[in-house]
Write a protein that holds these residues in place. Sequence first.
Motif, PDB file in Angstrom:
ATOM      1  N   MET A 140     -13.285  48.410  18.423  1.00  0.00           N
ATOM      2  CA  MET A 140     -12.519  49.422  19.165  1.00  0.00           C
ATOM      3  C   MET A 140     -12.811  49.320  20.661  1.00  0.00           C
ATOM      4  O   MET A 140     -11.908  49.247  21.493  1.00  0.00           O
ATOM      5  N   LEU A 141     -14.125  49.280  20.983  1.00  0.00           N
ATOM      6  CA  LEU A 141     -14.523  49.216  22.385  1.00  0.00           C
ATOM      7  C   LEU A 141     -14.010  47.918  23.021  1.00  0.00           C
ATOM      8  O   LEU A 141     -13.545  47.913  24.156  1.00  0.00           O
ATOM      9  N   LYS A 142     -14.068  46.858  22.220  1.00  0.00           N
ATOM     10  CA  LYS A 142     -13.637  45.545  22.710  1.00  0.00           C
ATOM     11  C   LYS A 142     -12.156  45.582  23.079  1.00  0.00           C
ATOM     12  O   LYS A 142     -11.735  45.064  24.112  1.00  0.00           O
ATOM     13  N   THR A 143     -11.377  46.252  22.215  1.00  0.00           N
ATOM     14  CA  THR A 143      -9.937  46.348  22.456  1.00  0.00           C
ATOM     15  C   THR A 143      -9.680  47.064  23.780  1.00  0.00           C
ATOM     16  O   THR A 143      -8.843  46.647  24.577  1.00  0.00           O
ATOM     17  N   LEU A 144     -10.422  48.167  24.021  1.00  0.00           N
ATOM     18  CA  LEU A 144     -10.201  48.925  25.250  1.00  0.00           C
ATOM     19  C   LEU A 144     -10.687  48.138  26.470  1.00  0.00           C
ATOM     20  O   LEU A 144     -10.019  48.107  27.498  1.00  0.00           O
ATOM     21  N   LEU A 145     -11.839  47.482  26.312  1.00  0.00           N
ATOM     22  CA  LEU A 145     -12.390  46.735  27.450  1.00  0.00           C
ATOM     23  C   LEU A 145     -11.459  45.614  27.880  1.00  0.00           C
ATOM     24  O   LEU A 145     -11.310  45.338  29.063  1.00  0.00           O
ATOM     25  N   ALA A 146     -10.789  45.000  26.900  1.00  0.00           N
ATOM     26  CA  ALA A 146      -9.868  43.909  27.223  1.00  0.00           C
ATOM     27  C   ALA A 146      -8.771  44.416  28.156  1.00  0.00           C
ATOM     28  O   ALA A 146      -8.288  43.687  29.024  1.00  0.00           O
ATOM     29  N   GLN A 147      -8.385  45.676  27.988  1.00  0.00           N
ATOM     30  CA  GLN A 147      -7.295  46.222  28.802  1.00  0.00           C
ATOM     31  C   GLN A 147      -7.747  46.621  30.200  1.00  0.00           C
ATOM     32  O   GLN A 147      -6.942  46.815  31.097  1.00  0.00           O
ATOM     33  N   VAL A 148      -9.081  46.797  30.373  1.00  0.00           N
ATOM     34  CA  VAL A 148      -9.564  47.264  31.673  1.00  0.00           C
ATOM     35  C   VAL A 148     -10.077  46.088  32.510  1.00  0.00           C
ATOM     36  O   VAL A 148     -10.403  46.235  33.677  1.00  0.00           O
ATOM     37  N   LYS A 149     -10.064  44.894  31.893  1.00  0.00           N
ATOM     38  CA  LYS A 149     -10.602  43.699  32.546  1.00  0.00           C
ATOM     39  C   LYS A 149      -9.973  43.478  33.923  1.00  0.00           C
ATOM     40  O   LYS A 149     -10.662  43.168  34.886  1.00  0.00           O
ATOM     41  N   GLU A 150      -8.671  43.691  33.982  1.00  0.00           N
ATOM     42  CA  GLU A 150      -7.931  43.485  35.227  1.00  0.00           C
ATOM     43  C   GLU A 150      -8.489  44.370  36.341  1.00  0.00           C
ATOM     44  O   GLU A 150      -8.362  44.068  37.518  1.00  0.00           O
ATOM     45  N   PHE A 151      -9.106  45.491  35.956  1.00  0.00           N
ATOM     46  CA  PHE A 151      -9.578  46.447  36.955  1.00  0.00           C
ATOM     47  C   PHE A 151     -11.108  46.475  37.024  1.00  0.00           C
ATOM     48  O   PHE A 151     -11.698  47.508  37.302  1.00  0.00           O
ATOM     49  N   THR A 152     -11.723  45.316  36.781  1.00  0.00           N
ATOM     50  CA  THR A 152     -13.186  45.247  36.798  1.00  0.00           C
ATOM     51  C   THR A 152     -13.730  45.688  38.151  1.00  0.00           C
ATOM     52  O   THR A 152     -14.678  46.463  38.229  1.00  0.00           O
ATOM     53  N   LYS A 153     -13.087  45.188  39.234  1.00  0.00           N
ATOM     54  CA  LYS A 153     -13.587  45.492  40.580  1.00  0.00           C
ATOM     55  C   LYS A 153     -13.598  47.006  40.810  1.00  0.00           C
ATOM     56  O   LYS A 153     -14.619  47.569  41.201  1.00  0.00           O
ATOM     57  N   SER A 154     -12.461  47.661  40.523  1.00  0.00           N
ATOM     58  CA  SER A 154     -12.388  49.116  40.734  1.00  0.00           C
ATOM     59  C   SER A 154     -13.389  49.824  39.839  1.00  0.00           C
ATOM     60  O   SER A 154     -13.990  50.815  40.228  1.00  0.00           O
ATOM     61  N   SER A 155     -13.556  49.304  38.609  1.00  0.00           N
ATOM     62  CA  SER A 155     -14.441  49.968  37.665  1.00  0.00           C
ATOM     63  C   SER A 155     -15.902  49.867  38.094  1.00  0.00           C
ATOM     64  O   SER A 155     -16.710  50.694  37.715  1.00  0.00           O
ATOM     65  N   ALA A 162      -8.596  52.401  38.616  1.00  0.00           N
ATOM     66  CA  ALA A 162      -9.095  51.840  37.352  1.00  0.00           C
ATOM     67  C   ALA A 162      -8.532  52.600  36.156  1.00  0.00           C
ATOM     68  O   ALA A 162      -8.055  51.988  35.190  1.00  0.00           O
ATOM     69  N   SER A 163      -8.563  53.945  36.239  1.00  0.00           N
ATOM     70  CA  SER A 163      -8.158  54.702  35.040  1.00  0.00           C
ATOM     71  C   SER A 163      -6.648  54.662  34.823  1.00  0.00           C
ATOM     72  O   SER A 163      -6.177  54.487  33.706  1.00  0.00           O
ATOM     73  N   MET A 164      -5.887  54.779  35.918  1.00  0.00           N
ATOM     74  CA  MET A 164      -4.426  54.709  35.755  1.00  0.00           C
ATOM     75  C   MET A 164      -4.034  53.307  35.287  1.00  0.00           C
ATOM     76  O   MET A 164      -3.114  53.134  34.486  1.00  0.00           O
ATOM     77  N   GLY A 165      -4.737  52.320  35.820  1.00  0.00           N
ATOM     78  CA  GLY A 165      -4.478  50.938  35.413  1.00  0.00           C
ATOM     79  C   GLY A 165      -4.758  50.750  33.938  1.00  0.00           C
ATOM     80  O   GLY A 165      -3.976  50.116  33.216  1.00  0.00           O
ATOM     81  N   ASN A 185      -7.947  59.915  31.269  1.00  0.00           N
ATOM     82  CA  ASN A 185      -8.738  60.968  31.906  1.00  0.00           C
ATOM     83  C   ASN A 185     -10.224  60.775  31.670  1.00  0.00           C
ATOM     84  O   ASN A 185     -11.030  60.955  32.587  1.00  0.00           O
ATOM     85  N   SER A 186     -10.584  60.410  30.455  1.00  0.00           N
ATOM     86  CA  SER A 186     -12.020  60.325  30.219  1.00  0.00           C
ATOM     87  C   SER A 186     -12.617  59.095  30.885  1.00  0.00           C
ATOM     88  O   SER A 186     -13.760  59.125  31.303  1.00  0.00           O
ATOM     89  N   TYR A 187     -11.807  58.047  31.038  1.00  0.00           N
ATOM     90  CA  TYR A 187     -12.350  56.883  31.745  1.00  0.00           C
ATOM     91  C   TYR A 187     -12.647  57.243  33.196  1.00  0.00           C
ATOM     92  O   TYR A 187     -13.687  56.895  33.741  1.00  0.00           O
ATOM     93  N   GLN A 188     -11.721  57.987  33.781  1.00  0.00           N
ATOM     94  CA  GLN A 188     -11.940  58.414  35.171  1.00  0.00           C
ATOM     95  C   GLN A 188     -13.183  59.306  35.249  1.00  0.00           C
ATOM     96  O   GLN A 188     -13.988  59.206  36.169  1.00  0.00           O
ATOM     97  N   MET A 189     -13.326  60.179  34.251  1.00  0.00           N
ATOM     98  CA  MET A 189     -14.476  61.084  34.233  1.00  0.00           C
ATOM     99  C   MET A 189     -15.780  60.304  34.093  1.00  0.00           C
ATOM    100  O   MET A 189     -16.757  60.611  34.758  1.00  0.00           O
ATOM    101  N   ILE A 190     -15.742  59.283  33.210  1.00  0.00           N
ATOM    102  CA  ILE A 190     -16.975  58.502  33.009  1.00  0.00           C
ATOM    103  C   ILE A 190     -17.346  57.807  34.316  1.00  0.00           C
ATOM    104  O   ILE A 190     -18.486  57.856  34.767  1.00  0.00           O
ATOM    105  N   LEU A 191     -16.330  57.180  34.946  1.00  0.00           N
ATOM    106  CA  LEU A 191     -16.611  56.411  36.156  1.00  0.00           C
ATOM    107  C   LEU A 191     -17.104  57.289  37.300  1.00  0.00           C
ATOM    108  O   LEU A 191     -17.985  56.896  38.049  1.00  0.00           O
TER     109      LEU A 191
END
Length: 582
Positions: free
Chosen positions: A1-16, A81-84, A126-132
Amino acid sequence: MLKTLLAQVKEFTKSSILTPVFAFCEVIMEMIIPLLMASIINEGVNKGDTHHIYVTGGIMIITAIFSLTFGLLAAKYGAMASMGLGRNLRKAMFEKIQTYSFANIDKFNTSSLVTRLTTDVTNIQNSYQMILRMCVRALSTLIVAMFMSFFISPKLACIYLVAVILLGGCLAFIVRRAMNYFQEAFKKYDDLNESVQENVSAIRVVKAYVRGDYEKKRFKKASQNIYNMLFRAESVVVWNSPLMQFTVYFCILLISWFGAHMVIGSTLDTGDLMAMLTYCMNILMSLMMLSMVFVMISMSIASARRIAEVINEESTLHNPEDPCYEIKDGSIRFEHVTFRYSASAEVPVLDDINLSIASGETIGIVGGTGSSKSSLVNLISRLYDVNEGAVYVGGKDVRSYDLDTLRNEVSVVLQQNVLFSGSILDNLRWGDPNATEEQCIEACKQACADEFIQTFPDKYNTHIEQGGTNVSGGQKQRLCIARALLKKPKVLILDDSTSAVDTATDARIRKAFREAIPGTTKIIIAQRISSVMDADHIIVLDDGHLDGFGTHEELLQTNAIYRDVYESQTQGGGDFDEGGAA
Ligand SMILES: Nc1ncnc2c1ncn2[C@@H]1O[C@H](COP(=O)(O)OP(=O)(O)OP(=O)(O)O)[C@@H](O)[C@H]1O
Ligand SMILES: [Mg+2]
């Protein structure tokens, strides 16, 4: 599950990465301010050193500006990062859904897919933004403020340590309770969406059956269920605030009490006492923030699981490794075909079907409702795959063709067909995006659609409402046939597609087919014998079995079901359900 989500955020590694870094810098700057304040009071105010007040004040302003800038940057990159992530998740899900087979779509219902594409993604976003941001901010504030407090006065700081442990324990308890309720609430969103979606898309049927009150009750119930769950969750969460305030004031009281004694005993400066009080607020506020972040994260774990399910679902239909891009002709052969919708079903929907249809033939299929007529033809364009046996088109197994090639060459007018919002021409061009207006008109003439389109003021540019609600049932069917014809397929399948068309027009459409597309294999499913009696061969299906195959005359001689229905229809009114197998 985490892997699936991380794959989608890869593009925004810098912002993250930048977001937590800036959030941390913001906290450091914020934490320096109470120290500077203490210095102003201790060195400036108490000793009457105005120069020190100016210099430290200046540093304080610069620190504040830095803090603000870091805060802004953290917010900017956090949003990016989160909107992306939200955008990528929606895109990944949407693209995956496009690859789904009919069987996959049967598994997830539409309303659940809609909730997953909307509410669930918003939760994750929302929660990704909150975590970051919030999580990093709160954690670093907690640690840095604690460190600073121990630096100023280890004795007083012990009060915080005890308070943090106690408050942390209580908040963890609250979050755990609330989490269960929140997760339940999100499951109930599916019911609510189902109610809304079904009702709104089928509003006409709801009205026709005067089911408004029932639907209102159903909606109210789904809505009330969510209210109850969220109410319970919030009733637990509201304890956060009084608990936190109680701890803050209790700590302030203790610090003031012990601090004042220490100031009198000259073991602590007044400025330091001030700083300690500010850190007290900082520490406990960040605990509160952390508890909120945990609630949010717990809510989104369920969402993340639901999103991952959609993205990781494998289509039950695959393109073969080395697909064939050319279909020789429109001949069709069924060899020992057995098919069931669910692997666990005991009785197959189609049982050991053997058939052979030559290219260019016109084939009628008749049979009672539920006798598997649609199921049979759906196998030809591989909307579903057979369980046993094989279906051949143009001499080759349908599973060896490229899916797009197959579906372009085997054009199906589905039983439940829809038109989309847009002009008539737009709708027709679903069949062939490059079709010229002349070609569209030609197809409409063959489907006997041109005659009514010409009566519309805007003719071929007439706007069709979503679902084709502003044309009649028979007109819609004829437009759907024209759309299928534009593909210039080798096999054309009409699944009960002229049921709403009058008998005379139905006959004219068949005549046009004979003249205009003689090389195309035409399969016509119908309830009216008159729609198929002039076909080259007619298939009689009975409860998933092939009951008869022959010409109209042959079947009249040999097939009891066919003869009964024909007689009842010619004598007026009978159909396969009434006449049939008796
Ligand atoms: N998507 C599906 N999932 C599970 N079962 C299905 C599905 N579609 C159809 N069935 C079942 O398969 C059987 C055959 O259905 P099918 O739609 O092929 O009948 P039909 O002859 O086309 O009927 P009609 O004349 O009403 O269109 C029915 O018992 C039906 O309940
Ligand atoms: Mg059907």
